[in-house]
Design a protein around this motif. Structure first.
Motif, mmCIF file in Angstrom:
data_model
loop_
_atom_site.group_PDB
_atom_site.id
_atom_site.type_symbol
_atom_site.label_atom_id
_atom_site.label_comp_id
_atom_site.label_asym_id
_atom_site.label_seq_id
_atom_site.Cartn_x
_atom_site.Cartn_y
_atom_site.Cartn_z
ATOM 1 N N UNK A 161 -14.407 -0.302 -9.184
ATOM 2 C CA UNK A 161 -14.773 1.061 -9.591
ATOM 3 C C UNK A 161 -14.868 1.991 -8.396
ATOM 4 N N UNK A 162 -15.466 1.528 -7.284
ATOM 5 C CA UNK A 162 -15.572 2.369 -6.082
ATOM 6 C C UNK A 162 -14.191 2.683 -5.517
ATOM 7 N N UNK A 163 -13.309 1.693 -5.504
ATOM 8 C CA UNK A 163 -11.951 1.894 -4.986
ATOM 9 C C UNK A 163 -11.216 2.929 -5.831
ATOM 10 N N UNK A 164 -11.244 2.753 -7.155
ATOM 11 C CA UNK A 164 -10.518 3.663 -8.042
ATOM 12 C C UNK A 164 -11.110 5.071 -8.028
ATOM 13 N N UNK A 165 -12.432 5.167 -7.899
ATOM 14 C CA UNK A 165 -13.065 6.484 -7.803
ATOM 15 C C UNK A 165 -12.634 7.183 -6.525
ATOM 16 N N UNK A 166 -12.598 6.456 -5.428
ATOM 17 C CA UNK A 166 -12.202 7.043 -4.152
ATOM 18 C C UNK A 166 -10.749 7.507 -4.194
ATOM 19 N N UNK B 173 0.181 -8.282 -14.224
ATOM 20 C CA UNK B 173 0.476 -8.019 -15.629
ATOM 21 C C UNK B 173 -0.438 -6.949 -16.205
ATOM 22 N N UNK B 174 -1.686 -6.962 -15.761
ATOM 23 C CA UNK B 174 -2.673 -6.049 -16.332
ATOM 24 C C UNK B 174 -3.122 -4.976 -15.341
ATOM 25 N N UNK B 175 -2.319 -4.693 -14.339
ATOM 26 C CA UNK B 175 -2.653 -3.652 -13.370
ATOM 27 C C UNK B 175 -2.568 -4.172 -11.950
ATOM 28 N N UNK B 176 -3.021 -3.357 -11.026
ATOM 29 C CA UNK B 176 -2.933 -3.690 -9.611
ATOM 30 C C UNK B 176 -3.925 -4.756 -9.200
ATOM 31 N N UNK B 177 -3.481 -5.650 -8.320
ATOM 32 C CA UNK B 177 -4.331 -6.712 -7.795
ATOM 33 C C UNK B 177 -4.464 -6.484 -6.291
ATOM 34 N N UNK C 110 0.848 -1.197 0.000
ATOM 35 C CA UNK C 110 0.000 0.000 0.000
ATOM 36 C C UNK C 110 0.878 1.239 0.000
ATOM 37 N N UNK C 111 1.070 1.854 -1.175
ATOM 38 C CA UNK C 111 1.838 3.088 -1.227
ATOM 39 C C UNK C 111 1.047 4.242 -0.639
ATOM 40 N N UNK C 112 -0.274 4.129 -0.693
ATOM 41 C CA UNK C 112 -1.160 5.143 -0.135
ATOM 42 C C UNK C 112 -2.065 4.445 0.890
ATOM 43 N N UNK D 178 -9.040 8.258 -6.881
ATOM 44 C CA UNK D 178 -8.840 9.269 -7.909
ATOM 45 C C UNK D 178 -7.947 8.819 -9.056
ATOM 46 N N UNK D 179 -7.627 7.560 -9.119
ATOM 47 C CA UNK D 179 -6.801 7.023 -10.202
ATOM 48 C C UNK D 179 -7.055 5.517 -10.299
#
Length: 159
Positions: free
Chosen positions: A92-97, A66-70, A36-38, A99-100
């Motif tokens: 989607x909720x995680x990425x929206x929260x 390979x295709x992004x964060x797990x 967890x970098x953030x 912001x990336x």
């Protein structure tokens, strides 16, 4: 790095220092070890996932796939089947929260989650003590007498 190849130990100062000085660095290193970098994902998990999902699962680690964060979630036994159906919406909720786009896939590990302790309100001590209480017999200094009376009221409130 030290000569032994491990992490360098902080220099001893031979005097005590406030814990807060080193707590942020220690906390950050613990989050980094789990990927967890953030830390906002872990700290705000209840708000991100919602109360029902947060009751069943919690974040364990983030890895680069390979295709992004797990995101690996520790979940109650049997809950992974239900959470798998909701994984796209949860990503989607995680990425929206955040912001990336950080999480593209979820991985579920079954295990037992520790329950948060229920917060129980302490009973309020009674305002006065009965004359028969032994603390009422004390006739010493005013400050000590008040402290003894507070202690006696607290003792009575616990039953």
């Amino acid at each position: 790095m030290s000569k032994s190849g491990g992490e360098e130990q902080p220099k001893r100062r031979n005097w005590a220092s406030p814990i807060a000085r080193d707590a942020a660095a220690l906390g950050q290193s613990a989050f980094l070890r789990a990927g967890f970098t953030d830390p906002t994902l872990v700290l705000n998990w209840d708000a991100i996932a919602g109360p029902e999902t947060a009751r069943l699962a919690r974040p364990l680690r983030v890895t680069e796939g390979r295709h992004g964060g797990v995101l690996t979630l520790l979940c109650e036994p049997g809950a992974s089947v239900f959470l798998q159906h909701d994984s796209r919406a949860l990503c989607d909720r995680i990425n929206t929260f955040l912001g990336r786009v950080t999480v593209t896939r979820l991985k579920f590990v079954q295990g037992s989650l520790s329950r948060k302790p229920e917060h129980t309100a302490r009973p309020k001590p009674p305002e006065s003590l009965p004359e028969s209480d032994p603390a009422m017999c004390y006739r010493g200094p005013e400050g000590l007498r008040e402290a003894i009376w507070r202690l006696a009221r607290a003792r009575r409130s616990r039953g």
